[in-house]
Write an enzyme that holds these catalytic residues in place. Sequence first.
Site, PDB file in Angstrom:
ATOM      1  N   GLY A  18      -0.401   4.590  -1.160  1.00  0.00           N
ATOM      2  CA  GLY A  18      -1.534   5.364  -0.607  1.00  0.00           C
ATOM      3  C   GLY A  18      -1.099   6.532   0.394  1.00  0.00           C
ATOM      4  CD  GLN A  19      -4.089  10.463   4.230  1.00  0.00           C
ATOM      5  OE1 GLN A  19      -4.844   9.393   4.573  1.00  0.00           O
ATOM      6  NE2 GLN A  19      -4.052  11.706   4.636  1.00  0.00           N
TER       7      GLN A  19
ATOM      8  CE1 TYR B  82      -9.954   0.417   7.251  1.00  0.00           C
ATOM      9  CE2 TYR B  82     -11.048   1.964   8.522  1.00  0.00           C
ATOM     10  CZ  TYR B  82     -10.010   1.470   8.093  1.00  0.00           C
ATOM     11  OH  TYR B  82      -8.638   2.258   8.340  1.00  0.00           O
TER      12      TYR B  82
ATOM     13  CB  ILE C  65      -3.864  10.354   8.477  1.00  0.00           C
ATOM     14  CG1 ILE C  65      -3.862   9.192   9.506  1.00  0.00           C
ATOM     15  CG2 ILE C  65      -2.491  10.768   8.395  1.00  0.00           C
ATOM     16  CD1 ILE C  65      -3.090   9.272  11.008  1.00  0.00           C
TER      17      ILE C  65
ATOM     18  CE  LYS D 172      -7.775  -1.600   8.848  1.00  0.00           C
ATOM     19  NZ  LYS D 172      -6.330  -1.855   8.627  1.00  0.00           N
TER      20      LYS D 172
ATOM     21  N   GLY E  95       0.823  -1.305  -0.113  1.00  0.00           N
ATOM     22  CA  GLY E  95       0.027  -0.278   0.223  1.00  0.00           C
ATOM     23  C   GLY E  95       0.944   1.308   0.006  1.00  0.00           C
TER      24      GLY E  95
ATOM     25  CG  ASP F 201      -4.212  -8.673  -5.620  1.00  0.00           C
ATOM     26  OD1 ASP F 201      -4.377  -8.330  -4.523  1.00  0.00           O
ATOM     27  OD2 ASP F 201      -5.063  -9.187  -6.613  1.00  0.00           O
TER      28      ASP F 201
HETATM   29  C1  AKB Z   1     -11.178   6.196   7.273  1.00  0.00           C
HETATM   30  O1  AKB Z   1     -11.965   7.244   7.541  1.00  0.00           O
HETATM   31  O2  AKB Z   1     -11.874   5.310   7.049  1.00  0.00           O
HETATM   32  C2  AKB Z   1      -9.728   6.155   7.690  1.00  0.00           C
HETATM   33  C3  AKB Z   1      -9.780   5.595   9.423  1.00  0.00           C
HETATM   34  C4  AKB Z   1     -10.004   6.689  10.252  1.00  0.00           C
HETATM   35  O3  AKB Z   1      -9.210   4.631   9.560  1.00  0.00           O
HETATM   36  N1  AKB Z   1      -9.261   7.264   7.837  1.00  0.00           N
END
Ligand code: AKB
Length: 322
Positions: free
Chosen positions: A15-16, A147, A177, A151, A12, A57
């Site tokens: 990415g940011q 998500y 972030i 996590k 990654g 990938d």
């Molecule tokens: C998101 O907004 O999904 C991310 C995070 C807080 O993990 N920036």
Amino acid sequence: MSKNIKKILVTGAVGQIGSELTASLRKRYGPQNVVAAGHHTEPSEALRDGGPFERLDVKDKEQIERVVDRHNIDTIFHMAAILSAVGEERPQLAWQVNMGGLYNVLEVARERNLVRVFSPSSIAVFGPDTPADPAPQAPPLRPTTMYGVTKVAGELLGDYYVRRFGLDVRGVRYPGIISSETLPGGGTTDYAVEIFYEALRRGHYTCFVREDTVLPMMYMPDCIQATIDVMQADRDRLIHHCDFNLAGMSFSAGELAQEIKKHIPNFTCEYIPDKRQDIADSWPRRIDDTAARNEWGWKPLYDLPSMTEDMISHLSKKISRV
Ligand code: AKB
């Protein structure tokens, strides 16, 4: 005692966070010792030419094996992930990338007895029933996004590899972030970055969360420092491994707009909440990061005024160059 990191793979890396983390690791460990890996997105010239770059990938374990073996990798910063907003649009893909990718990385690391793995978590592990101000280190974790589910499962999986296989896996729960190099993609906290670009380019921003929405945030230099610090911490001092709460600053969308207005007096902001408001409302306002402070000396440097000043200074130069 922690073993030494010598040869790093960053997944990654386009990415940011990955892009700035790679640049910082290359300065610290030498450009040839940090392999950047990206999937679809084109890397910037700086990333591609600043050291080794591989297409990867993370859903495909053999591809990870090949890169790790080709470059003699001993440590992986596994930054590839689908974030919260895209995760709600494409929950199946979020599961495959976030869980499948992490499982592959951990298995490759276990089979090759790698020195260390960084597996980032997020404030998304918390849900609407978590105490919101502040969120403690170990409340019941009942997120309402895919998500967040990945996590929580990722933290548990990482901790399992620590306990069961002795693999040194570490991770922090990133807040939103804020950064000026690479745009975030697909997150709920993206408004806190977009607002700066729009303020400088157009003098106006339409924000997708309510004015009174308060979320935990962090400026990129603190984020990079925390990521490197937790990976360098003495293993014997760590009680936690993959789930460190991490705080920088907390502010409402309205307070951020007001702070920007101090630098750009004509700036205006309107608030038209969309689906991402529900995600933001399910996350805490503040974070208790006592464990990170005690176990590896975490201390952020930036607050809302200093972050805003620095962002505007960097972005004005960047935008005037285009
Ligand atoms: C998101 O907004 O999904 C991310 C995070 C807080 O993990 N920036």
